[in-house]
Design an enzyme around this catalytic site. Structure first.
Site, PDB file in Angstrom:
ATOM      1  N   CYS A  81       0.844  -1.202   0.000  1.00  0.00           N
ATOM      2  CA  CYS A  81       0.000   0.000   0.000  1.00  0.00           C
ATOM      3  C   CYS A  81       0.883   1.258   0.000  1.00  0.00           C
ATOM      4  CB  CYS A  81      -0.997  -0.043   1.157  1.00  0.00           C
ATOM      5  SG  CYS A  81      -2.372   1.106   0.947  1.00  0.00           S
ATOM      6  N   HIS A 172      -3.023  -5.279   1.259  1.00  0.00           N
ATOM      7  CA  HIS A 172      -2.418  -5.576   2.559  1.00  0.00           C
ATOM      8  C   HIS A 172      -2.383  -7.081   2.801  1.00  0.00           C
ATOM      9  CE1 HIS A 172      -2.219  -1.478   4.278  1.00  0.00           C
ATOM     10  NE2 HIS A 172      -3.210  -1.252   3.439  1.00  0.00           N
ATOM     11  N   GLU A 174      -0.701  -8.698   4.891  1.00  0.00           N
ATOM     12  CA  GLU A 174      -0.547  -8.980   6.320  1.00  0.00           C
ATOM     13  C   GLU A 174      -1.879  -9.040   7.064  1.00  0.00           C
ATOM     14  OE1 GLU A 174      -0.808  -4.491   6.244  1.00  0.00           O
ATOM     15  OE2 GLU A 174      -0.127  -6.064   4.885  1.00  0.00           O
TER      16      GLU A 174
END
Length: 191
Positions: A81, A172, A174
């Site tokens: 991002c 994202h 994660e």
């Protein structure tokens, strides 16, 4: 499964989902550390530039004394991002580039505001099954250089790319339990 236990991966710890990145890296067996200083940066074999607000992150990189070291860091980097924005050598709208490490042009907040955040199944080059990509005020890559490989597009927009040992994604990874993007990043250490 690959053995990543001998590697130390840094996560730039100025903003963003640092603990989530660290958890995914450790799930794959590598050591992960939060990087806030030059001495910590010098300990790592690879680096994650997490999400956050790219302009604020640039200011924090300067005030922490990390900016020049990050510009010259030549080990693998994963930018997610805002990290993608930091890696770009050109930003739409005339804003000056930050680290300018990848030959890409980026449109910030391309998919809308925070309320427009979404998750979608994304087909990524080399993955047999879709990846659950989470987009939050996400950018996209509007132009790529000839040395840049497109790894994924969403609605005709490039959202994941590779140049040498640099990976940049608009989403994202994660924020999901799927570790394939992080494993793809860690595989850069073995090339």
């Amino acid at each position: 499964m690959n053995d990543y236990t001998k590697y130390t991966i840094g996560v730039l710890s100025l903003q963003g989902a640092v603990s989530e990145h660290i958890a995914q890296i450790e799930t794959l067996g590598a050591k992960a550390i939060a990087v806030k200083s030059l001495s910590e940066l010098q300990q790592v074999d690879a680096l994650v530039l997490p999400g956050g607000e790219s302009t604020a992150m640039r200011r924090l990189m300067h005030s922490s004394g990390l900016f020049q070291a990050l510009k010259s860091f030549d080990k693998p980097i994963l930018g997610t991002c805002a990290g993608l924005i930091l890696l770009a050598n050109k930003l739409e709208g005339g804003e000056p580039p930050h680290l300018a490490k990848m030959n890409i042009q980026v449109q910030r907040n391309a998919f809308g505001r925070q309320v427009d955040s979404f998750q979608t199944d994304l087909m990524i080059k080399g993955f047999a099954d879709p990846f659950p990509a989470v987009f939050i005020r996400a950018p996209y890559i509007s132009r790529i250089g000839s040395e840049v490989e497109v790894l994924a597009e969403w609605q005709g927009n490039v959202v994941f790319a590779k140049q040498g040992n640099l990976l940049a994604c608009a989403f994202h990874p994660e924020l999901t339990s799927d570790t394939r993007v992080v494993e793809l990043f860690l595989q850069q250490l073995k090339e």
